[in-house]
Design a protein around this motif. Structure first.
Motif, PDB file in Angstrom:
ATOM      1  N   ILE A 123       0.844  -1.208   0.000  1.00  0.00           N
ATOM      2  CA  ILE A 123       0.000   0.000   0.000  1.00  0.00           C
ATOM      3  C   ILE A 123       0.873   1.250   0.000  1.00  0.00           C
ATOM      4  CG2 ILE A 123      -1.745   1.300   1.276  1.00  0.00           C
ATOM      5  CD1 ILE A 123      -2.748  -1.402   2.382  1.00  0.00           C
ATOM      6  N   SER A 124       1.733   1.376   1.009  1.00  0.00           N
ATOM      7  CA  SER A 124       2.626   2.544   1.086  1.00  0.00           C
ATOM      8  C   SER A 124       3.892   2.261   0.276  1.00  0.00           C
ATOM      9  CB  SER A 124       2.977   2.838   2.549  1.00  0.00           C
ATOM     10  OG  SER A 124       3.748   4.003   2.648  1.00  0.00           O
ATOM     11  N   CYS A 125       3.752   2.211  -1.044  1.00  0.00           N
ATOM     12  CA  CYS A 125       4.873   1.868  -1.932  1.00  0.00           C
ATOM     13  C   CYS A 125       5.764   3.091  -2.186  1.00  0.00           C
ATOM     14  CB  CYS A 125       4.344   1.319  -3.256  1.00  0.00           C
ATOM     15  SG  CYS A 125       3.282  -0.111  -3.058  1.00  0.00           S
ATOM     16  N   THR A 126       6.981   2.829  -2.561  1.00  0.00           N
ATOM     17  CA  THR A 126       7.955   3.903  -2.811  1.00  0.00           C
ATOM     18  C   THR A 126       8.591   3.720  -4.185  1.00  0.00           C
ATOM     19  OG1 THR A 126       9.538   2.569  -1.546  1.00  0.00           O
ATOM     20  CG2 THR A 126       8.530   4.424  -0.406  1.00  0.00           C
ATOM     21  N   MET A 127       9.320   4.754  -4.617  1.00  0.00           N
ATOM     22  CA  MET A 127       9.945   4.692  -5.943  1.00  0.00           C
ATOM     23  C   MET A 127      11.156   5.615  -6.011  1.00  0.00           C
ATOM     24  SD  MET A 127       7.274   6.985  -8.182  1.00  0.00           S
ATOM     25  CE  MET A 127       6.880   8.687  -7.747  1.00  0.00           C
ATOM     26  N   ALA A 128      12.008   5.346  -6.996  1.00  0.00           N
ATOM     27  CA  ALA A 128      13.154   6.201  -7.315  1.00  0.00           C
ATOM     28  C   ALA A 128      12.997   6.667  -8.757  1.00  0.00           C
ATOM     29  CB  ALA A 128      14.455   5.435  -7.138  1.00  0.00           C
ATOM     30  N   VAL A 129      13.122   7.970  -8.986  1.00  0.00           N
ATOM     31  CA  VAL A 129      12.943   8.546 -10.321  1.00  0.00           C
ATOM     32  C   VAL A 129      14.273   9.142 -10.780  1.00  0.00           C
ATOM     33  CG1 VAL A 129      11.609  10.155 -11.737  1.00  0.00           C
ATOM     34  CG2 VAL A 129      10.567   9.118  -9.710  1.00  0.00           C
ATOM     35  N   LYS A 130      14.814   8.578 -11.857  1.00  0.00           N
ATOM     36  CA  LYS A 130      16.064   9.097 -12.429  1.00  0.00           C
ATOM     37  C   LYS A 130      15.714  10.047 -13.565  1.00  0.00           C
ATOM     38  CE  LYS A 130      18.905   6.385 -14.793  1.00  0.00           C
ATOM     39  NZ  LYS A 130      19.979   5.382 -15.071  1.00  0.00           N
ATOM     40  N   ILE A 131      16.107  11.308 -13.409  1.00  0.00           N
ATOM     41  CA  ILE A 131      15.763  12.350 -14.383  1.00  0.00           C
ATOM     42  C   ILE A 131      17.001  12.720 -15.197  1.00  0.00           C
ATOM     43  CG2 ILE A 131      15.033  14.758 -14.660  1.00  0.00           C
ATOM     44  CD1 ILE A 131      12.746  12.960 -13.884  1.00  0.00           C
ATOM     45  N   ASP A 132      16.837  12.763 -16.510  1.00  0.00           N
ATOM     46  CA  ASP A 132      17.917  13.180 -17.400  1.00  0.00           C
ATOM     47  C   ASP A 132      17.584  14.549 -17.982  1.00  0.00           C
ATOM     48  OD1 ASP A 132      20.407  12.191 -19.107  1.00  0.00           O
ATOM     49  OD2 ASP A 132      19.013  13.145 -20.499  1.00  0.00           O
ATOM     50  N   MET A 133      18.484  15.511 -17.793  1.00  0.00           N
ATOM     51  CA  MET A 133      18.292  16.849 -18.343  1.00  0.00           C
ATOM     52  C   MET A 133      18.876  16.918 -19.758  1.00  0.00           C
ATOM     53  SD  MET A 133      16.722  18.714 -16.121  1.00  0.00           S
ATOM     54  CE  MET A 133      16.318  18.729 -14.362  1.00  0.00           C
ATOM     55  N   SER A 134      18.078  17.387 -20.688  1.00  0.00           N
ATOM     56  CA  SER A 134      18.516  17.475 -22.083  1.00  0.00           C
ATOM     57  C   SER A 134      19.394  18.704 -22.297  1.00  0.00           C
ATOM     58  CB  SER A 134      17.280  17.530 -22.993  1.00  0.00           C
ATOM     59  OG  SER A 134      17.653  17.678 -24.336  1.00  0.00           O
ATOM     60  N   LYS A 135      20.626  18.486 -22.789  1.00  0.00           N
ATOM     61  CA  LYS A 135      21.578  19.585 -23.073  1.00  0.00           C
ATOM     62  C   LYS A 135      21.653  20.553 -21.891  1.00  0.00           C
ATOM     63  CE  LYS A 135      22.188  18.140 -27.341  1.00  0.00           C
ATOM     64  NZ  LYS A 135      23.441  17.485 -27.737  1.00  0.00           N
ATOM     65  N   ALA A 136      21.980  20.011 -20.719  1.00  0.00           N
ATOM     66  CA  ALA A 136      21.875  20.769 -19.467  1.00  0.00           C
ATOM     67  C   ALA A 136      22.668  22.081 -19.491  1.00  0.00           C
ATOM     68  CB  ALA A 136      22.342  19.893 -18.302  1.00  0.00           C
ATOM     69  N   TYR A 137      23.917  22.041 -19.959  1.00  0.00           N
ATOM     70  CA  TYR A 137      24.750  23.255 -19.973  1.00  0.00           C
ATOM     71  C   TYR A 137      24.234  24.272 -20.995  1.00  0.00           C
ATOM     72  CZ  TYR A 137      28.580  21.530 -17.007  1.00  0.00           C
ATOM     73  OH  TYR A 137      29.337  21.090 -15.947  1.00  0.00           O
ATOM     74  N   ASP A 138      23.789  23.763 -22.162  1.00  0.00           N
ATOM     75  CA  ASP A 138      23.451  24.662 -23.272  1.00  0.00           C
ATOM     76  C   ASP A 138      22.173  25.463 -23.043  1.00  0.00           C
ATOM     77  OD1 ASP A 138      25.634  23.477 -24.448  1.00  0.00           O
ATOM     78  OD2 ASP A 138      24.454  21.985 -25.530  1.00  0.00           O
ATOM     79  N   ARG A 139      21.302  24.994 -22.144  1.00  0.00           N
ATOM     80  CA  ARG A 139      19.987  25.621 -21.974  1.00  0.00           C
ATOM     81  C   ARG A 139      19.913  26.605 -20.809  1.00  0.00           C
ATOM     82  NH1 ARG A 139      15.822  23.398 -24.792  1.00  0.00           N
ATOM     83  NH2 ARG A 139      16.257  21.465 -25.919  1.00  0.00           N
ATOM     84  N   LEU A 140      20.959  26.717 -20.026  1.00  0.00           N
ATOM     85  CA  LEU A 140      20.906  27.535 -18.813  1.00  0.00           C
ATOM     86  C   LEU A 140      20.753  29.025 -19.166  1.00  0.00           C
ATOM     87  CD1 LEU A 140      21.012  26.397 -15.976  1.00  0.00           C
ATOM     88  CD2 LEU A 140      23.433  26.953 -15.876  1.00  0.00           C
ATOM     89  N   GLU A 141      19.709  29.658 -18.636  1.00  0.00           N
ATOM     90  CA  GLU A 141      19.430  31.066 -18.947  1.00  0.00           C
ATOM     91  C   GLU A 141      20.378  31.993 -18.168  1.00  0.00           C
ATOM     92  OE1 GLU A 141      17.458  32.200 -21.135  1.00  0.00           O
ATOM     93  OE2 GLU A 141      16.145  30.518 -21.627  1.00  0.00           O
ATOM     94  N   TRP A 142      20.896  33.020 -18.842  1.00  0.00           N
ATOM     95  CA  TRP A 142      21.840  33.953 -18.216  1.00  0.00           C
ATOM     96  C   TRP A 142      21.180  34.770 -17.104  1.00  0.00           C
ATOM     97  CZ3 TRP A 142      24.433  35.987 -23.369  1.00  0.00           C
ATOM     98  CH2 TRP A 142      25.268  34.974 -23.864  1.00  0.00           C
ATOM     99  N   VAL A 143      19.930  35.164 -17.307  1.00  0.00           N
ATOM    100  CA  VAL A 143      19.215  35.931 -16.280  1.00  0.00           C
ATOM    101  C   VAL A 143      19.092  35.102 -15.005  1.00  0.00           C
ATOM    102  CG1 VAL A 143      17.035  37.062 -15.691  1.00  0.00           C
ATOM    103  CG2 VAL A 143      17.933  37.237 -18.025  1.00  0.00           C
ATOM    104  N   PHE A 144      18.815  33.825 -15.179  1.00  0.00           N
ATOM    105  CA  PHE A 144      18.681  32.903 -14.040  1.00  0.00           C
ATOM    106  C   PHE A 144      20.011  32.785 -13.283  1.00  0.00           C
ATOM    107  CE2 PHE A 144      18.879  28.386 -12.547  1.00  0.00           C
ATOM    108  CZ  PHE A 144      17.958  28.504 -11.520  1.00  0.00           C
ATOM    109  N   ILE A 145      21.123  32.684 -14.011  1.00  0.00           N
ATOM    110  CA  ILE A 145      22.443  32.570 -13.374  1.00  0.00           C
ATOM    111  C   ILE A 145      22.715  33.798 -12.503  1.00  0.00           C
ATOM    112  CG2 ILE A 145      24.940  32.472 -13.803  1.00  0.00           C
ATOM    113  CD1 ILE A 145      24.295  30.947 -16.406  1.00  0.00           C
ATOM    114  N   ARG A 146      22.424  34.980 -13.050  1.00  0.00           N
ATOM    115  CA  ARG A 146      22.651  36.222 -12.287  1.00  0.00           C
ATOM    116  C   ARG A 146      21.781  36.262 -11.024  1.00  0.00           C
ATOM    117  NH1 ARG A 146      24.427  41.471 -12.703  1.00  0.00           N
ATOM    118  NH2 ARG A 146      25.262  41.179 -14.807  1.00  0.00           N
ATOM    119  N   GLN A 147      20.508  35.888 -11.174  1.00  0.00           N
ATOM    120  CA  GLN A 147      19.586  35.932 -10.030  1.00  0.00           C
ATOM    121  C   GLN A 147      20.006  34.937  -8.934  1.00  0.00           C
ATOM    122  OE1 GLN A 147      15.836  35.241 -11.968  1.00  0.00           O
ATOM    123  NE2 GLN A 147      15.428  37.435 -12.264  1.00  0.00           N
ATOM    124  N   VAL A 148      20.501  33.764  -9.341  1.00  0.00           N
ATOM    125  CA  VAL A 148      20.953  32.758  -8.365  1.00  0.00           C
ATOM    126  C   VAL A 148      22.118  33.309  -7.553  1.00  0.00           C
ATOM    127  CG1 VAL A 148      22.114  30.522  -8.122  1.00  0.00           C
ATOM    128  CG2 VAL A 148      20.110  30.727  -9.589  1.00  0.00           C
TER     129      VAL A 148
END
Length: 517
Positions: A131-156
């Motif tokens: 009933i109380s089942c669990t799971m592991a979710v492996k997420i793959d980011m597509s072109k992770a470096y190439d998509r990063l927004e510059w505005v986001f980097i500055r705000q972080v």
């Protein structure tokens, strides 16, 4: 300048680091002035940040642009600026980046992520919950470096409290770049990007983990509020709902609609602000053993991930081990034999073979052996592949081995050649991992293992329960090697059990005889 590898591929100016290092007495003062000018003015000369992009095939016979990995070849002068920034950033990362992120942070290890994930997946495979089942979710980011927004980097960086002058330096390094693509060895085109960071820039990995701290923060907030509780592998172990290693992301949570909704909300929010995009084809879900089919269908439809995991790899190592462990690691032997065969045809001298065998072939299984104990039969096959490379002139011409391996494995000052005994080398690497757990009991891996395997005792007194994972059995082998060789140096004596612990000598672990009757 001298921290840059001399043989790295040069940027658009055509000069490698080797040129600047060998001619430092001529060009050194000019380089120093140019670098200092950047830190005083905040701007780079126009051509310094020009970059060539070399497309490296990910697969044999690539047909699409997605089948290539874009590697940036930066000018050496820019790399000097970038390295100075990274060296200034490294000392503060440990206090900024959460313990769930292991990549590029000093004094953290990739083995922690591998073994924590291994323990969670072992828990899922042995879970009896229906009933109380669990799971592991492996997420793959597509072109992770190439998509990063510059505005986001500055705000972080602003949110993390960096000074505006520092942010100005980093943002100028990121935004002043121009690209040309190397096609058949010649640069073609002129691209002025509006987002993304470069693979090949020393600064890029650190910028990426700063940005991924936003995702980590969202998960931690959801765990505190109870929306995404996470998994506890034992009652005394801490809950964990995510693990990060650069762009490799694992989420651990309950397999129900509420957790799916919370996880989807976090991922959508992070995608929207950062520019990242999930690759659903490469992502996978691993369910606990008794999860009903109806629950699996509900979770897959909510998260839009159809693939089930558990039999694949995480950070290059198997996610879960069955009974036939040697089959999972057979690829190591195949890689060594393939590499050895390619060199055997080059007619290497004896000295050349020795260097190749010690520095390359023997090092190939090191990463795997630093996390898990390899089966004895596999160690023998690896040792055989290395020995054949040493004695044979080619894969077809097999020769007789005139000297026993145990003699060749001795150090040179004892008459040997210093070859590695693979089995002993494996044990030594596991002892190094055990030493880390012993000396850093506050790290996430040590706390999870303590809650599951040695809750009421110290690490050195721990045992192997019948339900232990292969990871814990491997660590225990390293621990046994440590225990047989460790001794105490007397301080105030408070931690030492006078009759049980070795403290009489600094050279060997000697215990006093007693106690007296």
């Amino acid at each position: 300048m001298f921290a840059i590898h001399p043989d790295k591929a040069p940027g658009p100016d055509g000069f490698s680091a080797s040129f600047f290092q060998t001619n430092w007495n001529v060009v050194g003062q000019d380089i120093v002035k140019e670098v200092q000018a950047f830190f005083s003015s905040g701007t780079l000369p126009r051509s310094t940040n020009d970059t060539h992009i070399r497309l490296i095939p990910k697969i044999t016979g690539p047909k699409r642009v997605a089948d290539y990995r874009p590697i940036a070849l930066c000018n050496v002068c820019y790399k000097v600026v970038s390295k100075i920034l990274t060296w200034r950033l490294q000392p503060v990362l440990n206090g900024i980046i959460s313990e769930n992120q292991s990549a590029f942070v000093p004094k953290r290890a990739i083995a922690d992520n591998v073994l924590i994930t291994h323990e969670v997946l072992h828990f899922l495979k042995s879970s009896k919950a229906k009933i109380s089942c669990t799971m592991a979710v492996k997420i793959d980011m597509s072109k992770a470096y190439d998509r990063l927004e510059w505005v986001f980097i500055r705000q972080v960086m602003q949110r993390l409290g960096f000074h505006e002058r520092w942010i100005g330096w980093v943002m100028h390094c990121i935004t002043s770049v121009t690209y040309s693509f190397l096609i058949n060895g010649s640069p073609r085109g002129f691209v002025k990007p509006s987002r993304g960071i470069r693979q090949g820039d020393p600064l890029s990995p650190y910028i990426f983990i700063l940005c991924s701290e936003v995702l980590s923060g969202l998960c931690t907030k959801a765990q505190r509020s109870g929306k995404l509780q996470g998994i506890r592998v034992a009652r005394a172990s801490p809950r964990i709902n995510h693990l990060l290693f650069a762009d490799d992301t694992m989420f651990f949570c309950k397999a129900n609609g509420k957790s799916c909704k919370a996880l989807k909300h976090i991922l959508d929010k992070y995608e929207k602000v950062s520019g990242q995009q999930i690759n659903f084809q490469k992502s996978a879900i691993t369910f606990s053993q008794k999860t009903p089919p109806a629950t699996k269908l509900l979770v897959k439809s909510r998260l839009q991930i159809e693939k089930e995991g558990g039999t694949g790899k995480y950070l290059g190592l198997p996610e879960h081990f069955g009974r036939r462990k040697k089959d999972l690691f057979t690829a190591i032997v195949d890689r060594i034999r393939q590499k050895a065969a390619s060199w055997s045809s080059r007619r290497l001298s004896i000295a050349g073979k020795l260097v190749m065998l010690k520095s390359v072939l023997s090092a190939m299984p090191t990463y795997t052996m630093s996390c898990f104990k390899l089966p004895q039969s596999l160690c023998k096959r690896i040792q055989s592949a290395l020995t054949r490379f040493w004695w044979d002139s080619s894969p077809e011409n097999k020769r007789l081995g005139w000297v026993a391996l145990n003699k060749m494995a001795k150090p040179k000052f004892l008459g040997g050649l210093g070859f590695k005994d693979i089995n002993m080398f494996n044990d030594a690497l596991l002892a190094k991992l055990s030493w880390r757990i012993l000396n850093k009991p506050e790290c996430l891996l040590a706390r999870i293992l303590k809650g599951k395997y040695f809750r009421r005792s110290s690490f050195l007194e721990s045992t192997i329960p019948t339900t232990a994972s292969h990871g814990w059995r491997s660590i225990h082998i390293g621990k046994e090697l440590l225990t047989s060789n460790l001794g105490w140096v007397i301080g105030d004596g408070q931690s030492i059990r006078v009759w049980q612990d070795p403290w009489l000598s600094l050279e060997e672990p000697l215990r006093p005889t007693g106690p007296p009757t």
